[in-house]
Write a protein that holds these residues in place. Structure first.
Motif, PDB file in Angstrom:
ATOM      1  N   VAL A 217       0.862  -1.185   0.000  1.00 49.02           N
ATOM      2  CA  VAL A 217       0.000   0.000   0.000  1.00 49.02           C
ATOM      3  C   VAL A 217       0.892   1.227   0.000  1.00 49.02           C
ATOM      4  CG1 VAL A 217      -1.793   1.290   1.220  1.00 49.02           C
ATOM      5  CG2 VAL A 217      -1.804  -1.217   1.259  1.00 49.02           C
ATOM      6  N   LEU A 218       0.609   2.152  -0.901  1.00 50.03           N
ATOM      7  CA  LEU A 218       1.383   3.386  -1.005  1.00 50.03           C
ATOM      8  C   LEU A 218       0.427   4.558  -0.823  1.00 50.03           C
ATOM      9  CD1 LEU A 218       4.340   4.324  -1.673  1.00 50.03           C
ATOM     10  CD2 LEU A 218       3.515   4.713  -4.008  1.00 50.03           C
ATOM     11  N   HIS A 219       0.676   5.400   0.201  1.00 51.47           N
ATOM     12  CA  HIS A 219      -0.173   6.569   0.413  1.00 51.47           C
ATOM     13  C   HIS A 219       0.668   7.781   0.783  1.00 51.47           C
ATOM     14  CE1 HIS A 219       0.179   5.391   4.708  1.00 51.47           C
ATOM     15  NE2 HIS A 219      -0.072   6.671   4.961  1.00 51.47           N
ATOM     16  N   ARG A 220       0.127   8.949   0.476  1.00 47.76           N
ATOM     17  CA  ARG A 220       0.864  10.196   0.716  1.00 47.76           C
ATOM     18  C   ARG A 220       0.769  10.602   2.185  1.00 47.76           C
ATOM     19  NH1 ARG A 220       2.889  14.470  -2.177  1.00 47.76           N
ATOM     20  NH2 ARG A 220       2.113  13.694  -4.179  1.00 47.76           N
ATOM     21  N   LEU A 221       1.928  10.841   2.780  1.00 49.03           N
ATOM     22  CA  LEU A 221       1.993  11.277   4.167  1.00 49.03           C
ATOM     23  C   LEU A 221       1.970  12.794   4.279  1.00 49.03           C
ATOM     24  CD1 LEU A 221       2.505  10.722   7.227  1.00 49.03           C
ATOM     25  CD2 LEU A 221       4.947  10.735   6.699  1.00 49.03           C
ATOM     26  N   VAL A 227       4.212   6.904   2.221  1.00 54.26           N
ATOM     27  CA  VAL A 227       4.461   5.776   3.113  1.00 54.26           C
ATOM     28  C   VAL A 227       4.192   4.489   2.340  1.00 54.26           C
ATOM     29  CG1 VAL A 227       3.777   4.549   5.203  1.00 54.26           C
ATOM     30  CG2 VAL A 227       3.884   7.046   5.199  1.00 54.26           C
ATOM     31  N   ARG A 228       5.172   3.597   2.359  1.00 51.57           N
ATOM     32  CA  ARG A 228       5.031   2.291   1.701  1.00 51.57           C
ATOM     33  C   ARG A 228       4.886   1.225   2.781  1.00 51.57           C
ATOM     34  NH1 ARG A 228       8.005  -2.169   0.046  1.00 51.57           N
ATOM     35  NH2 ARG A 228       7.501  -2.984  -2.045  1.00 51.57           N
ATOM     36  N   SER A 229       3.705   0.595   2.856  1.00 51.07           N
ATOM     37  CA  SER A 229       3.426  -0.455   3.838  1.00 51.07           C
ATOM     38  C   SER A 229       3.378  -1.795   3.122  1.00 51.07           C
ATOM     39  CB  SER A 229       2.096  -0.196   4.547  1.00 51.07           C
ATOM     40  OG  SER A 229       2.087   1.073   5.173  1.00 51.07           O
ATOM     41  N   GLU A 230       4.116  -2.759   3.662  1.00 50.17           N
ATOM     42  CA  GLU A 230       4.241  -4.060   3.002  1.00 50.17           C
ATOM     43  C   GLU A 230       3.760  -5.173   3.917  1.00 50.17           C
ATOM     44  OE1 GLU A 230       7.920  -4.892   0.752  1.00 50.17           O
ATOM     45  OE2 GLU A 230       8.065  -6.706   1.975  1.00 50.17           O
ATOM     46  N   PHE A 231       2.899  -6.046   3.376  1.00 47.68           N
ATOM     47  CA  PHE A 231       2.381  -7.200   4.105  1.00 47.68           C
ATOM     48  C   PHE A 231       2.669  -8.460   3.294  1.00 47.68           C
ATOM     49  CE2 PHE A 231      -0.119  -3.553   5.275  1.00 47.68           C
ATOM     50  CZ  PHE A 231      -0.390  -3.707   6.618  1.00 47.68           C
ATOM     51  N   TRP A 232       2.687  -9.596   4.020  1.00 45.93           N
ATOM     52  CA  TRP A 232       2.744 -10.901   3.369  1.00 45.93           C
ATOM     53  C   TRP A 232       1.425 -11.602   3.664  1.00 45.93           C
ATOM     54  CZ3 TRP A 232       6.054 -12.246  -0.212  1.00 45.93           C
ATOM     55  CH2 TRP A 232       7.313 -11.615  -0.252  1.00 45.93           C
ATOM     56  N   ASN A 241       5.137  -6.771   7.265  1.00 47.84           N
ATOM     57  CA  ASN A 241       6.555  -6.932   6.986  1.00 47.84           C
ATOM     58  C   ASN A 241       7.356  -5.677   7.322  1.00 47.84           C
ATOM     59  OD1 ASN A 241       8.936  -8.093   6.138  1.00 47.84           O
ATOM     60  ND2 ASN A 241       8.589  -7.642   3.975  1.00 47.84           N
ATOM     61  N   ARG A 242       7.015  -4.546   6.702  1.00 47.40           N
ATOM     62  CA  ARG A 242       7.768  -3.339   6.980  1.00 47.40           C
ATOM     63  C   ARG A 242       6.995  -2.106   6.521  1.00 47.40           C
ATOM     64  NH1 ARG A 242      12.711  -3.391   2.549  1.00 47.40           N
ATOM     65  NH2 ARG A 242      11.455  -3.940   0.713  1.00 47.40           N
ATOM     66  N   ARG A 243       7.443  -0.972   7.028  1.00 51.45           N
ATOM     67  CA  ARG A 243       6.871   0.332   6.685  1.00 51.45           C
ATOM     68  C   ARG A 243       8.028   1.288   6.460  1.00 51.45           C
ATOM     69  NH1 ARG A 243       5.314   5.139   9.408  1.00 51.45           N
ATOM     70  NH2 ARG A 243       3.309   6.012   8.707  1.00 51.45           N
ATOM     71  N   GLU A 244       8.005   2.005   5.343  1.00 51.78           N
ATOM     72  CA  GLU A 244       9.110   2.900   5.042  1.00 51.78           C
ATOM     73  C   GLU A 244       8.611   4.155   4.339  1.00 51.78           C
ATOM     74  OE1 GLU A 244      11.805   0.871   2.489  1.00 51.78           O
ATOM     75  OE2 GLU A 244      10.256   0.208   1.081  1.00 51.78           O
ATOM     76  N   LEU A 245       9.397   5.237   4.466  1.00 55.68           N
ATOM     77  CA  LEU A 245       9.092   6.489   3.790  1.00 55.68           C
ATOM     78  C   LEU A 245       9.703   6.481   2.393  1.00 55.68           C
ATOM     79  CD1 LEU A 245       9.589   9.205   6.574  1.00 55.68           C
ATOM     80  CD2 LEU A 245       7.448   8.300   5.673  1.00 55.68           C
ATOM     81  N   VAL A 246       8.937   6.968   1.423  1.00 50.79           N
ATOM     82  CA  VAL A 246       9.405   7.074   0.047  1.00 50.79           C
ATOM     83  C   VAL A 246       9.120   8.490  -0.423  1.00 50.79           C
ATOM     84  CG1 VAL A 246       9.194   6.185  -2.290  1.00 50.79           C
ATOM     85  CG2 VAL A 246       8.892   4.646  -0.349  1.00 50.79           C
ATOM     86  N   GLN A 247      10.144   9.160  -0.957  1.00 54.23           N
ATOM     87  CA  GLN A 247       9.954  10.531  -1.410  1.00 54.23           C
ATOM     88  C   GLN A 247       9.231  10.579  -2.751  1.00 54.23           C
ATOM     89  OE1 GLN A 247      13.914  12.373  -1.253  1.00 54.23           O
ATOM     90  NE2 GLN A 247      13.176  13.572   0.478  1.00 54.23           N
ATOM     91  N   ASP A 248       8.416  11.590  -2.881  1.00 57.56           N
ATOM     92  CA  ASP A 248       7.720  11.830  -4.137  1.00 57.56           C
ATOM     93  C   ASP A 248       8.734  12.318  -5.171  1.00 57.56           C
ATOM     94  OD1 ASP A 248       4.854  13.923  -5.071  1.00 57.56           O
ATOM     95  OD2 ASP A 248       6.161  12.635  -6.246  1.00 57.56           O
ATOM     96  N   PRO A 249       8.886  11.649  -6.290  1.00 61.39           N
ATOM     97  CA  PRO A 249       9.882  12.074  -7.284  1.00 61.39           C
ATOM     98  C   PRO A 249       9.662  13.507  -7.776  1.00 61.39           C
ATOM     99  CG  PRO A 249       9.060   9.886  -7.772  1.00 61.39           C
ATOM    100  CD  PRO A 249       8.191  10.423  -6.685  1.00 61.39           C
TER     101      PRO A 249
END
Length: 278
Positions: A217-221, A227-232, A241-249
Motif C-alpha cells: 500500500v502506497l499513500h501520501r503522508l 508511506v510504503r506499507s508491506e504485508f505478506w 513486513n515493513r513500513r518505510e518512507l518514500v519521497q515523491d519524485p
C-alpha cells in the motif's frame, strides 16, 4: 423484645454496608482506551489501572475466584455482550498494600466488536468475594469511509479470495488510512484492521498484490513523502513486513534546494561600484 431485635438487625445491616463501602474505597479499578473511535475490525486496546490501598494483598491469577475483566454493553439499550473466549483479559498480577499497576487488555480479543455503534466498557475486579467496578467508558465502532479495494486470488485454493479494503477516518484531528482484509468465497474469516498512519487526501492511495503474496500500500503522508506499507498474505495468515518512507519524485528535490540555499547563506547582496547608485 421484638423491637430490640429489629433495631439490632438494622444496626448490623448498616454496619455491614459501611464495611463494604470502606472496602470498596480501598481498591480502585479504572479503564483508559487508546481512542474514542475505532474502525471496524481494529483491536480495541485499553489499559486497566488497579490501585490497592487496602491492608491486604491483591492477587489475580487464572482462576474463578479473583478476576479482572471488562464488561461491554450496547449503549442504546444497555444489553450486555457475551464473551466468546474464557482466556484472561490481562496478565496475572500481584499488588501489595499501597501499590498500583497498569495492565494492557484488548477488548476485541474477547468480544465481537465489528458492528458499528456506541458501546460502554466497564472494568471489574472481583477480589475476596467483593466486586469492585470502575466508571464505564464510552467508545464507538465506525465503518470508515471507503476509498478502494483489491482482491487476492489463491490459485492453489479454489474458491478462496481475500479482499483488502482501504478506508479512512479522522483520528486525533488528522486523517488516517486503514487496511481491512476479509476472506470471501469458501471462507468468511475477518482479519484485523490495521492503522497505516496519517495521510493526505490530495493523492489517492494505491494497493498492489503480487503473485507471491506480497501486498503493498502506497499513500501520501505529506507534500514530500509517501508511506510504503508491506504485508505478506498467505492462505493461513497475514503478516506485517515493513513500513518505510518514500519521497515523491516530483517534489523530492524541494528539500534539497532549501538545504543548499541555507548552506550558502542565501543570495549575496548586489555590489555596485561607488559611482553607481542603482
Amino acid at each position: 423484645m421484638r423491637s430490640f431485635r429489629f433495631w439490632a438487625c438494622a444496626l448490623a445491616a448498616c454496619g455491614s454496608c459501611l464495611t463494604a463501602n470502606a472496602a470498596t474505597s480501598e481498591i480502585s479499578v479504572n479503564l483508559k482506551l487508546d481512542n474514542d473511535e475505532f474502525v471496524s475490525g481494529e483491536r480495541v486496546r485499553g489499559v486497566i489501572d488497579v490501585v490497592n490501598v487496602s491492608p491486604g494483598q491483591v492477587l489475580v491469577e487464572d482462576d474463578d475466584f479473583d478476576r479482572l475483566f471488562v464488561e461491554i454493553f450496547r449503549s442504546y439499550d444497555r444489553t450486555q455482550l457475551e464473551t466468546y473466549t474464557r482466556s484472561p483479559f490481562t496478565a496475572n498480577f500481584r499488588l501489595e498494600p499501597n501499590e498500583g499497576q497498569k495492565l494492557e487488555t484488548f477488548l476485541s480479543d474477547h468480544y465481537g466488536l465489528r458492528h458499528a455503534g456506541r458501546y460502554l466498557a466497564r472494568p471489574v475486579l472481583v477480589h475476596g468475594g467483593v466486586r469492585y467496578e470502575g466508571q464505564p467508558r464510552a467508545f464507538d465502532i465506525v465503518p470508515g469511509i471507503f476509498i478502494r479495494s483489491a482482491t487476492q486470488i489463491f490459485s492453489n485454493y479454489e474458491g478462496l479470495r481475500r479482499e483488502f479494503r482501504l478506508v479512512t477516518w479522522s483520528r486525533g484531528g488528522r486523517e488516517h488510512l486503514f487496511i481491512s482484509p476479509q476472506d470471501v468465497g469458501t471462507s468468511d474469516k475477518k482479519w484485523w484492521t490495521v492503522d497505516l498512519g496519517q495521510f493526505m487526501k490530495t493523492t489517492k492511495p494505491t494497493i498492489s498484490i503480487m503473485p507471491s503474496g506480497e501486498v503493498v500500500v502506497l499513500h501520501r503522508l505529506d507534500p514530500d513523502n509517501f508511506v510504503r506499507s508491506e504485508f505478506w498474505s498467505v492462505k493461513d495468515g497475514i503478516e506485517f513486513n515493513r513500513r518505510e518512507l518514500v519521497q515523491d519524485p516530483e517534489t523530492a528535490g524541494t528539500n534539497r534546494v532549501r538545504e543548499l540555499y541555507n548552506q550558502s547563506g542565501g543570495i549575496a547582496p548586489k555590489e555596485n561600484p561607488w559611482w553607481k547608485f542603482w
